[in-house]
Structures are given as C-alpha cells and as structure tokens.
Design a protein around this motif. Structure first.
Motif, PDB file in Angstrom:
ATOM      1  N   ASP A   1      13.519   2.159  -1.995  1.00  0.00           N
ATOM      2  CA  ASP A   1      14.358   0.832  -2.045  1.00  0.00           C
ATOM      3  C   ASP A   1      14.154  -0.026  -0.675  1.00  0.00           C
ATOM      4  O   ASP A   1      14.013  -0.990  -0.666  1.00  0.00           O
ATOM      5  N   PHE A   2      14.191   0.786   0.283  1.00  0.00           N
ATOM      6  CA  PHE A   2      14.215   0.322   2.034  1.00  0.00           C
ATOM      7  C   PHE A   2      12.793  -0.409   1.780  1.00  0.00           C
ATOM      8  O   PHE A   2      12.663  -1.419   2.484  1.00  0.00           O
ATOM      9  N   LEU A   3      11.666   0.448   1.301  1.00  0.00           N
ATOM     10  CA  LEU A   3      10.339  -0.129   1.338  1.00  0.00           C
ATOM     11  C   LEU A   3      10.195  -1.551   0.568  1.00  0.00           C
ATOM     12  O   LEU A   3       9.491  -2.575   0.987  1.00  0.00           O
ATOM     13  N   GLN A   4      10.722  -1.430  -0.625  1.00  0.00           N
ATOM     14  CA  GLN A   4      10.758  -2.773  -1.306  1.00  0.00           C
ATOM     15  C   GLN A   4      11.477  -3.972  -0.943  1.00  0.00           C
ATOM     16  O   GLN A   4      11.041  -4.782  -0.602  1.00  0.00           O
ATOM     17  N   ARG A   5      12.555  -3.641  -0.037  1.00  0.00           N
ATOM     18  CA  ARG A   5      13.185  -4.779   0.751  1.00  0.00           C
ATOM     19  C   ARG A   5      12.526  -5.413   1.948  1.00  0.00           C
ATOM     20  O   ARG A   5      12.414  -6.501   1.976  1.00  0.00           O
ATOM     21  N   VAL A   6      11.665  -4.257   2.571  1.00  0.00           N
ATOM     22  CA  VAL A   6      10.794  -4.870   3.496  1.00  0.00           C
ATOM     23  C   VAL A   6       9.756  -5.845   2.822  1.00  0.00           C
ATOM     24  O   VAL A   6       9.727  -6.795   3.392  1.00  0.00           O
ATOM     25  N   ARG A   7       9.268  -5.436   1.672  1.00  0.00           N
ATOM     26  CA  ARG A   7       8.307  -6.173   1.160  1.00  0.00           C
ATOM     27  C   ARG A   7       8.790  -7.708   0.630  1.00  0.00           C
ATOM     28  O   ARG A   7       8.296  -8.745   0.905  1.00  0.00           O
ATOM     29  N   SER A   8       9.869  -7.552   0.037  1.00  0.00           N
ATOM     30  CA  SER A   8      10.690  -8.822  -0.473  1.00  0.00           C
ATOM     31  C   SER A   8      10.774  -9.738   0.668  1.00  0.00           C
ATOM     32  O   SER A   8      10.787 -10.765   0.635  1.00  0.00           O
ATOM     33  N   SER A   9      11.368  -9.123   1.860  1.00  0.00           N
ATOM     34  CA  SER A   9      11.525 -10.062   3.109  1.00  0.00           C
ATOM     35  C   SER A   9      10.417 -10.651   3.317  1.00  0.00           C
ATOM     36  O   SER A   9      10.526 -11.949   3.895  1.00  0.00           O
TER      37      SER A   9
ATOM     38  N   LEU B   1       0.954  -1.033   0.186  1.00  0.00           N
ATOM     39  CA  LEU B   1       0.020   0.000   0.079  1.00  0.00           C
ATOM     40  C   LEU B   1       0.958   1.239  -0.015  1.00  0.00           C
ATOM     41  O   LEU B   1       0.548   2.261  -0.680  1.00  0.00           O
ATOM     42  N   LEU B   2       1.850   1.286   0.802  1.00  0.00           N
ATOM     43  CA  LEU B   2       2.770   2.440   0.853  1.00  0.00           C
ATOM     44  C   LEU B   2       3.557   2.758  -0.259  1.00  0.00           C
ATOM     45  O   LEU B   2       3.784   3.859  -0.836  1.00  0.00           O
ATOM     46  N   LEU B   3       4.083   1.583  -1.256  1.00  0.00           N
ATOM     47  CA  LEU B   3       4.730   1.715  -2.389  1.00  0.00           C
ATOM     48  C   LEU B   3       3.473   1.888  -3.453  1.00  0.00           C
ATOM     49  O   LEU B   3       4.364   2.552  -4.293  1.00  0.00           O
ATOM     50  N   THR B   4       2.292   1.724  -3.434  1.00  0.00           N
ATOM     51  CA  THR B   4       1.473   2.131  -4.438  1.00  0.00           C
ATOM     52  C   THR B   4       0.995   3.532  -4.191  1.00  0.00           C
ATOM     53  O   THR B   4       0.904   4.489  -5.085  1.00  0.00           O
ATOM     54  N   ASP B   5       0.771   3.738  -2.865  1.00  0.00           N
ATOM     55  CA  ASP B   5      -0.144   5.318  -2.770  1.00  0.00           C
ATOM     56  C   ASP B   5       0.864   6.489  -2.303  1.00  0.00           C
ATOM     57  O   ASP B   5       0.613   7.547  -2.435  1.00  0.00           O
ATOM     58  N   TYR B   6       2.001   5.909  -1.626  1.00  0.00           N
ATOM     59  CA  TYR B   6       2.832   6.829  -1.202  1.00  0.00           C
ATOM     60  C   TYR B   6       4.219   7.000  -1.701  1.00  0.00           C
ATOM     61  O   TYR B   6       5.206   7.523  -1.213  1.00  0.00           O
ATOM     62  N   ASN B   7       4.240   6.152  -2.893  1.00  0.00           N
ATOM     63  CA  ASN B   7       5.525   6.334  -3.207  1.00  0.00           C
ATOM     64  C   ASN B   7       6.301   7.575  -3.844  1.00  0.00           C
ATOM     65  O   ASN B   7       7.685   7.711  -3.727  1.00  0.00           O
ATOM     66  N   ALA B   8       5.418   8.449  -4.514  1.00  0.00           N
ATOM     67  CA  ALA B   8       6.021   9.615  -4.706  1.00  0.00           C
ATOM     68  C   ALA B   8       6.600  10.521  -3.557  1.00  0.00           C
ATOM     69  O   ALA B   8       7.295  11.507  -3.882  1.00  0.00           O
ATOM     70  N   LYS B   9       6.197  10.258  -2.402  1.00  0.00           N
ATOM     71  CA  LYS B   9       6.609  10.945  -1.077  1.00  0.00           C
ATOM     72  C   LYS B   9       7.812  10.418  -0.674  1.00  0.00           C
ATOM     73  O   LYS B   9       8.288  11.031   0.221  1.00  0.00           O
TER      74      LYS B   9
END
Length: 256
Positions: free
Chosen positions: A73-81, A58-66
């Motif tokens: 990159d950090f958030l994508q790593r969280v999701r991948s983990s 949700l954060l990557l989709t709706d708040y990515n621009a912020k």
C-alpha cells in the motif's frame, strides 16, 4: 525622441518619464524568459519524478510478493504521488504558456465549449453520481475557445472536487442569460461551500488549497487561471457561497 513618454502625477507634482524602446524590449524578453524558465524547470523536475515512478513500478512488479500488505500500500501511494506530480507539472506548464500568449478570439458556440468540458470530466461525474443540468440552447460568444475551455474547466473541476459525497445527490447546474452585449454564465454546485475567511482569497494563486485541508487542499491554480482568462476577455469572475450549501461561480463574456 523615439521612446514612449509617460506622465506620472503625484499629490503636488507631475514628472515625465521616458521609456526607451530598449527598456520595453527588455521587459518583453524578461516575460518570455520567465515562461522559458518555467518550461526548463518543469522538464528538469520531471526527471527524478519519472525515476520514482519507474522504480516504484519495478518494485511493485518484481518484489510485490516480498512485501506485506501495508508495504504494498505504501509503495502504491509513492507511485500514485509521483504520477500526480507529473500531471500537476504538465498542467502548470500548460497554464503558463496559455496565459502568456495573446487571445485568439472568434465566434464560438458556448454550449460547444461547455460540452467539451463536461466530456473531459465525464469519468468523475459518472463515478461520483453527479447530476448535471444545463440548458439545451446557449448563444454564440466572442472568445478564445481554448482559453475559455480551460477557464470553465477549472471552475467545473473545482466544483466537482468540493461537492460533498455525504450530502446525498451531488448536483452541478450550469445556466446562462444575456445581459446587454454579454452572456452571463453561472456554474452552481451543492458542495461544502467556502469558509467566509477565504472568500477574498479564492482566486489567488494557491488560494483554493486553503479551503479543505482534509481533502488535500485541492488544486491551487485553477480558479486563478479562470479569473485571468475571463478578465482578459473583459469580464469578471465572481463567487457567491454559503458554507454547507454550495457555491455559484458566475462570469460574463461578450456575445457574438
């Protein structure tokens, strides 16, 4: 007397121990309870993992621009983990259930099992440019096909994980030969090899995780599963490895 009698001999004496049916049943129930406990634990652990995965998406989709590039990159790593942890729990739950049930042996073409394993890892093989060699003909064996597929898959997956990309051509060779009433199957790679300090631990639960810390340690249960499955078929799994050159995992299974 309805119980089972077991003779236990020490250096200077022998004693007779009676195992009552209720004790045997209790041990059996304990094993079943252990499997059930892990299933429940796995289910409960997935709930927070699903939440982490969902909210990070949700954060990557709706708040990515912020977020700046580093934050994304950090958030994508969280999701991948989180996604990786779900896969690990699924794999370990499957392993426990697989080892818990009796073998369902039947005549099975060995090449059919190996081909299914190679197909499972086809993406990693093609992406990594791994050359796979295997014989055109393989005999029929008496095995539990599902269990043997998982065992061979664990060995192949381990070989792909530890095959060194920097050495140029990555190579995986599968060969088999007959020995009396058995088939000997060997899976060889030209990977990083195994540190002699850890060879004796490689089939322990969690043993592979010690081999290469730089790559995250690798899966810690695959070779343990492979060893247990192969031993349940009356065979033995061995490894011959040279650091910097590669490893060869070999085992035997009965011919049909």
């Amino acid at each position: 007397m309805n119980g089972s009698t077991v003779a236990v001999r020490g250096p200077q004496e022998a004693c007779i121990t009676t195992v009552e049916p209720s004790q045997a049943a209790e041990a059996s129930v304990s094993h079943e309870e252990l499997v059930r406990f892990f299933s429940v634990l796995s289910h409960d652990l997935k709930s927070p993992i699903f939440a982490i995965d969902g909210f990070s998406e949700l954060l990557l989709t709706d708040y990515n621009a912020k977020l700046d590039e580093e934050g994304q990159d950090f958030l994508q790593r969280v999701r991948s983990s989180a996604q990786n942890m779900k896969r690990v729990l699924d794999d370990m739950s499957g392993m426990v259930k697989l080892l818990a049930r009796p073998n369902a042996r039947k005549p099975t073409p060995l090449r059919e099992i190996v081909e299914e394993v190679i197909l499972k890892y086809n993406f990693q093989i093609e992406e990594g440019g791994v050359k796979v060699d295997m014989p055109d003909q393989m005999p029929t064996v008496i095995v539990d096909p599902e269990k043997m597929r998982e065992a061979i898959g664990a060995i192949v997956g381990n070989a792909l994980f530890f095959t060194d990309r920097e050495k140029g051509e990555r190579h995986l060779a599968i060969d088999c030969s007959t020995e009396a009433a058995n088939v000997k199957l060997c899976i060889r790679d030209n990977g990083i090899g195994i540190d002699p300090r850890y060879v004796s631990q490689v089939f322990d639960l969690g043993g592979v995780s010690k081999l290469d810390k730089a790559r995250g340690g690798g899966p810690g249960y695959g070779l343990y599963l492979a060893k247990r499955v192969i031993e349940s078929h009356g065979g033995a799994l061995t490894v011959d490895s040279v650091p910097g050159t590669g490893s060869a995992f070999c085992f035997t299974v009965p011919l049909a």
